[in-house]
Enzyme design. Structure first.
Site, PDB file in Angstrom:
ATOM      1  N   GLU A 128       7.723 -18.044  50.171  1.00  0.00           N
ATOM      2  CA  GLU A 128       7.441 -16.679  50.618  1.00  0.00           C
ATOM      3  C   GLU A 128       6.189 -16.177  49.925  1.00  0.00           C
ATOM      4  O   GLU A 128       5.956 -16.465  48.743  1.00  0.00           O
ATOM      5  CB  GLU A 128       8.613 -15.737  50.333  1.00  0.00           C
ATOM      6  N   THR A 153       8.822  -8.982  49.753  1.00  0.00           N
ATOM      7  CA  THR A 153       8.588  -7.565  49.468  1.00  0.00           C
ATOM      8  C   THR A 153       8.305  -6.803  50.762  1.00  0.00           C
ATOM      9  O   THR A 153       7.391  -5.982  50.846  1.00  0.00           O
ATOM     10  CB  THR A 153       7.446  -7.355  48.454  1.00  0.00           C
ATOM     11  N   LYS A 207      19.702 -11.659  48.839  1.00  0.00           N
ATOM     12  CA  LYS A 207      18.858 -11.905  47.673  1.00  0.00           C
ATOM     13  C   LYS A 207      19.447 -11.089  46.525  1.00  0.00           C
ATOM     14  O   LYS A 207      19.360  -9.860  46.524  1.00  0.00           O
ATOM     15  CB  LYS A 207      17.428 -11.463  47.994  1.00  0.00           C
TER      16      LYS A 207
END
Length: 215
Positions: free
Chosen positions: A43, A72, A131
């Site tokens: 990512e 994010t 997550k």
């Protein structure tokens, strides 16, 4: 990428590399180096300088099949921009509007949560996996406790995960771990990091060890 493909990739690789940096060229080089050395689930944090361009250029270099996502992802606009740039999955730091928007765009989502209430909310919003973030203050024992009420949920601890704690989280039942600084180091900053390849090899060995069934 379909949701089942993301879960399978996490289960198989056991490691999600997180690239966050202050230099777009160095960040791109870091992404390409990770893939070239066998860490092929990556990512790019949208906090990275020039993140969308990094995603676009990495996608062009790696091809459509690469498991390259955006991290994010905070807002619906972030999700749309990430998808346009070539991300095939989204990672959020919390339960935000980005979760539903990413799902609407066809992106599987790894949604940030740490409390049972947040986990439940993320699942309602359509998260495909959780997550566990920030993981370091909670630790592997907390993950074990959290899995009791959520035995079918796939957790990926992120935040302060180094080689030692990665083993502990995987042993505690994590589907995979997300690793940024302890793996990437200064590679995505001006000047790069000559030790990147060495750390890649170490984390690959850890992930492969975790993937091997015990006798």
């Amino acid at each position: 990428m379909q949701p089942a493909e993301l879960i399978d990739a996490l289960r198989t690789r056991r490691l999600l590399a997180i690239v966050r940096g202050t230099d777009a060229e160095a960040a791109l080089d870091t992404v390409l180096t990770l893939f070239a050395h066998g860490i092929d689930l990556v990512e790019v944090s949208l906090t990275t300088t020039g993140a969308l361009a990094v995603l676009e250029r990495a996608r062009a270099a790696l091809g459509d099949g690469a498991a390259l996502g955006a991290g994010t992802v905070l807002t619906a606009a972030d999700a749309r921009a990430a998808a346009r740039a070539g991300a095939v999955f989204a990672v959020t730091p919390g339960v935000t509007e980005a979760v539903g928007q990413a799902r609407a765009l066809g992106l599987p989502v790894l949604a940030g949560a740490v409390t049972p209430t947040e986990v439940a909310a993320a699942l309602i919003e359509g998260a495909n996996a959780i997550k566990l973030f920030p993981a370091a203050p909670a630790g592997p024992a907390y993950l074990r406790a959290l899995r009791d009420p959520f035995p079918q949920v796939d957790f990926v601890p992120v935040g302060g995960v180094d080689a030692g704690s990665a083993r502990e989280y995987l042993a505690a039942g994590a589907l995979a771990v997300g690793v940024g600084g302890p793996l990437v180091g200064a590679a995505a900053r001006p000047g790069g990091d000559p030790a990147l390849a060495e750390r890649i090899a170490a984390f690959r060995a850890l992930a492969e060890e975790a993937s091997c069934p015990t006798s």
